[in-house]
Write a protein that holds these residues in place. Structure first.
Motif, PDB file in Angstrom:
ATOM      1  N   ASP A 131       3.880   4.986   9.608  1.00 50.41           N
ATOM      2  CA  ASP A 131       2.978   5.689  10.388  1.00 50.41           C
ATOM      3  C   ASP A 131       1.615   5.686   9.856  1.00 50.41           C
ATOM      4  O   ASP A 131       0.798   6.259  10.560  1.00 50.41           O
ATOM      5  N   VAL A 132       1.329   4.567   9.221  1.00 50.08           N
ATOM      6  CA  VAL A 132      -0.329   4.345   8.616  1.00 50.08           C
ATOM      7  C   VAL A 132      -0.550   3.183   9.609  1.00 50.08           C
ATOM      8  O   VAL A 132      -0.028   2.098   9.594  1.00 50.08           O
ATOM      9  N   LEU A 140       0.628  -7.599   4.340  1.00 52.50           N
ATOM     10  CA  LEU A 140       0.456  -6.346   4.045  1.00 52.50           C
ATOM     11  C   LEU A 140       1.747  -5.414   4.183  1.00 52.50           C
ATOM     12  O   LEU A 140       2.329  -5.574   5.308  1.00 52.50           O
ATOM     13  N   LYS A 141       2.162  -4.602   3.024  1.00 52.34           N
ATOM     14  CA  LYS A 141       3.281  -3.773   3.500  1.00 52.34           C
ATOM     15  C   LYS A 141       3.005  -2.410   3.187  1.00 52.34           C
ATOM     16  O   LYS A 141       2.377  -1.956   2.442  1.00 52.34           O
ATOM     17  N   LYS A 171      -3.032  -4.128  -9.987  1.00 51.80           N
ATOM     18  CA  LYS A 171      -2.832  -2.789  -9.229  1.00 51.80           C
ATOM     19  C   LYS A 171      -4.182  -2.137  -9.048  1.00 51.80           C
ATOM     20  O   LYS A 171      -4.826  -2.244 -10.055  1.00 51.80           O
ATOM     21  N   LEU A 172      -4.428  -1.115  -8.240  1.00 50.89           N
ATOM     22  CA  LEU A 172      -5.362  -0.350  -7.885  1.00 50.89           C
ATOM     23  C   LEU A 172      -4.771   0.908  -7.733  1.00 50.89           C
ATOM     24  O   LEU A 172      -3.966   1.241  -6.754  1.00 50.89           O
ATOM     25  N   LEU A 204       0.906  -1.103  -0.005  1.00 53.66           N
ATOM     26  CA  LEU A 204       0.086   0.156  -0.090  1.00 53.66           C
ATOM     27  C   LEU A 204       0.814   1.158  -0.011  1.00 53.66           C
ATOM     28  O   LEU A 204       1.708   1.446   0.996  1.00 53.66           O
ATOM     29  N   ASP A 205       0.818   2.010  -1.152  1.00 59.55           N
ATOM     30  CA  ASP A 205       1.240   3.279  -1.017  1.00 59.55           C
ATOM     31  C   ASP A 205       0.168   4.320  -0.537  1.00 59.55           C
ATOM     32  O   ASP A 205      -0.527   4.700  -1.225  1.00 59.55           O
ATOM     33  N   PHE A 206       0.265   4.766   0.520  1.00 56.00           N
ATOM     34  CA  PHE A 206      -0.841   5.504   1.225  1.00 56.00           C
ATOM     35  C   PHE A 206      -0.812   6.983   0.465  1.00 56.00           C
ATOM     36  O   PHE A 206      -1.892   7.446   0.194  1.00 56.00           O
ATOM     37  N   ALA A 207       0.392   7.451   0.734  1.00 52.40           N
ATOM     38  CA  ALA A 207       0.443   8.847  -0.116  1.00 52.40           C
ATOM     39  C   ALA A 207       0.011   8.980  -1.618  1.00 52.40           C
ATOM     40  O   ALA A 207      -0.608   9.808  -2.282  1.00 52.40           O
ATOM     41  N   GLY A 208       0.652   7.984  -2.361  1.00 53.03           N
ATOM     42  CA  GLY A 208       0.344   7.826  -3.603  1.00 53.03           C
ATOM     43  C   GLY A 208      -0.977   7.224  -4.120  1.00 53.03           C
ATOM     44  O   GLY A 208      -1.281   7.219  -5.264  1.00 53.03           O
ATOM     45  N   LYS A 209      -1.706   6.691  -3.265  1.00 50.02           N
ATOM     46  CA  LYS A 209      -3.149   6.170  -3.338  1.00 50.02           C
ATOM     47  C   LYS A 209      -3.364   5.059  -4.168  1.00 50.02           C
ATOM     48  O   LYS A 209      -3.834   5.067  -5.422  1.00 50.02           O
TER      49      LYS A 209
END
Length: 540
Positions: free
Chosen positions: A274-275, A269-270, A211-212, A130-135
């Motif tokens: 901080d998420v 999950l990777k 990929k989403l 999961l790339d939280f910032a990159g969504k």
């Protein structure tokens, strides 16, 4: 689920109030409040039943307004048949059940210990980054599918809900037992034609890489990203049930259209440190991966945020966690207490809670929504909450938790026979109050049910409901009245015995209306023909 049709755009309101308050505050030379303060300021002043504002079942003033704007996004244009190649990062050696984790590049995590043996249940293993910032989220997925349909299958149908959102779902590869497959992706439906039929009683393994590009969440929706949160629900391809044919219904502006088999699911999950992840399973840290396992679940949903605050309690062996945001501690702690009581009540009244944990998650939506081991509740409800056991946070929270039994444990067709989970979840609120806050029973009937003057046939489907208001009036609210009348007719003891047996007999399976009434008659031989004529269009 409870879903309102009344839709105001939270982001637009937030911006509007921000401008107004900036103007006022500038004249007072005071510093502006944070953006999160605005929904709190607005929501605390609302009485949900005093005016046509957003409530769990929409204001009564809009009671017969048909809805045509509730779809999340137009489905992606049908694609041509795709010839896929095997994923270069995932290999899998088919094993007799149970299976181990995939090996290869993504297999830097040691193989998992085997889940409980269940030769008829499908296994899903996902390795996701999961790339939280990159969504975005990228996933290697392995599916061990057991053909328990009783017939030979020449094709397999997957539900791919992210493909209903434009430019969201990217399938890089799909293979069967190491050989590339041809797939056809059309809206929510992906069909793969098997090189050789899959015989009844046999098993096969599918491997997918996808990929989403996570879309922005709509105001009334759950899936997608908000300004501080990503919700991933129905986010990976899953094989739909086969019941004389593949069961994948068309979506509607109200109600749920998906039907799920019970399955064993493992998510590795990777993500950034901080998420914080809210999920319905216990996290197991393993190097850079965090592993979550759920057995006998319909689906695996989770929410991610770098702003979550977390409160926790336990009841028996179950851990209950409340995930909320700054400024909403009263609601976050309140629903933690109420949710713990709900787990205790329904475990005693129906069957033991089916998972290790329960996550109760605040989110910017209009109502609530249930998934295995996890429920979402609207920020509005947290803002309205001032303590106690009354109000939307309490009633809707208890309703969504009841779905852990009536949806999660006992499956049914949510599109064709939605009353089997929604009426039972609604009436479970009444059972919760009588066991914990009996003085509130009359209040509950007025606030949650009779305020909306319910009517209509309880066995209404999502397709013939006519409008959001008439659909929910019939299925949820008149459904609660039917179950109350049925309880009186059967006797409270027999009704309790019936629900416990219903939860046990159809645990991890699928129940129908015919099953419900057959078991009812098996429990006690009592004539309910007048109730069926009053509440139901069909014959049972």
């Amino acid at each position: 689920m409870m879903k309102t049709a009344f839709s105001f755009q939270r982001s637009a309101l937030r911006f509007t109030y921000y401008l107004l308050l900036l103007t006022l505050l500038a004249s007072c030379a005071s510093p502006p409040p944070t953006a999160r303060a605005f929904p709190t300021f607005i929501l605390i002043t609302q009485d949900p039943n005093a005016s046509p504002t957003s409530t769990p079942f929409q204001p009564s003033g809009e009671i017969n307004t048909p809805l045509a704007t509730f779809t999340q996004a137009p489905p992606a244009t049908a694609t041509a048949t795709l010839t896929q190649t095997p994923s270069p990062t995932l290999t899998f050696t088919p094993l007799p059940p149970p299976i181990a984790s995939p090996l290869g590049t993504v297999g830097s995590v040691p193989p998992t210990s085997p889940p409980p043996v269940n030769s008829s249940r499908t296994n899903y293993i996902l390795y996701s980054t999961l790339d939280f910032a990159g969504k975005t989220i990228t996933t290697d997925q392995t599916i061990r599918y057991y053909n328990s349909t009783g017939v030979s299958l020449s094709e397999i149908v997957f539900s791919v809900q992210p493909n209903r959102y434009g430019n969201t779902f990217i399938l890089n590869s799909i293979s069967q037992d190491g050989a590339a497959l041809t797939s056809s992706l059309d809206g929510q439906r992906m069909t793969v034609t098997l090189p050789q039929p899959l015989q009844a009683g046999s098993a096969t393994t599918f491997a997918l890489n996808f990929k989403l590009n996570i879309p922005q969440k709509s105001a009334e929706g759950v899936f997608g990203y908000d300004f501080n949160q990503i919700n991933l629900v129905d986010w990976y391809p899953f094989i739909v049930p086969y019941q004389g044919g593949w069961v994948l219904h068309d979506p509607m502006p109200w109600g749920e259209h998906l039907v799920y088999d019970s399955s064993d699911i493992e998510l590795n999950l990777k993500k950034d440190a901080d998420v914080i992840i809210a999920a319905g399973a216990t996290p197991d840290q393993n190097g850079e991966w965090t592993r979550y396992r759920m057995y006998g679940a319909r689906t695996f949903a989770f929410s991610a945020s770098d702003e979550f605050l977390v409160s926790e309690s336990t009841t028996g062996n179950v851990i209950v966690r409340s995930y909320y945001f700054d400024g909403y501690k009263t609601g976050g702690d309140g629903i933690l207490s109420l949710g713990t009581q709900a787990i205790e009540t329904f475990s005693a009244q129906y069957a033991p809670y089916p998972h290790q944990t329960l996550a109760i998650v605040q989110s910017d939506l209009h109502d609530g929504m249930e998934y295995d081991g996890l429920v979402f509740l609207a920020t509005d409800f947290y803002g309205q909450y001032t303590g106690g056991s009354r109000g939307n946070l309490a009633t809707i929270g208890v309703h969504e938790i009841a779905h852990q039994w009536w949806y999660g444990l006992v499956g049914s067709d949510h599109a064709v026979e939605p009353w089997l989970d929604e009426a039972l979840a609604t009436y479970s609120e009444r059972i919760f109050y009588e066991n914990n806050y009996p003085a509130n029973i009359s209040w509950w009937w007025q606030f949650r049910v009779d305020y909306f003057d319910p009517g209509g046939y309880v066995d209404t489907s999502i397709y013939n409901g006519g409008s959001f208001r008439s659909y929910t009036n019939a299925v949820y609210l008149n459904g609660a009245h039917f179950l109350d009348d049925l309880r009186e007719r059967m006797g409270y003891g027999n009704f309790s015995k019936f629900l416990k047996e219903y939860a046990t007999r159809y645990s991890h399976g699928h129940a129908t209306s015919a099953d419900f009434f057959a078991l009812m008659r098996e429990t006690v031989n009592v004539d309910i023909s007048d109730l069926l004529g009053k509440y139901f269009a069909g014959s049972y």
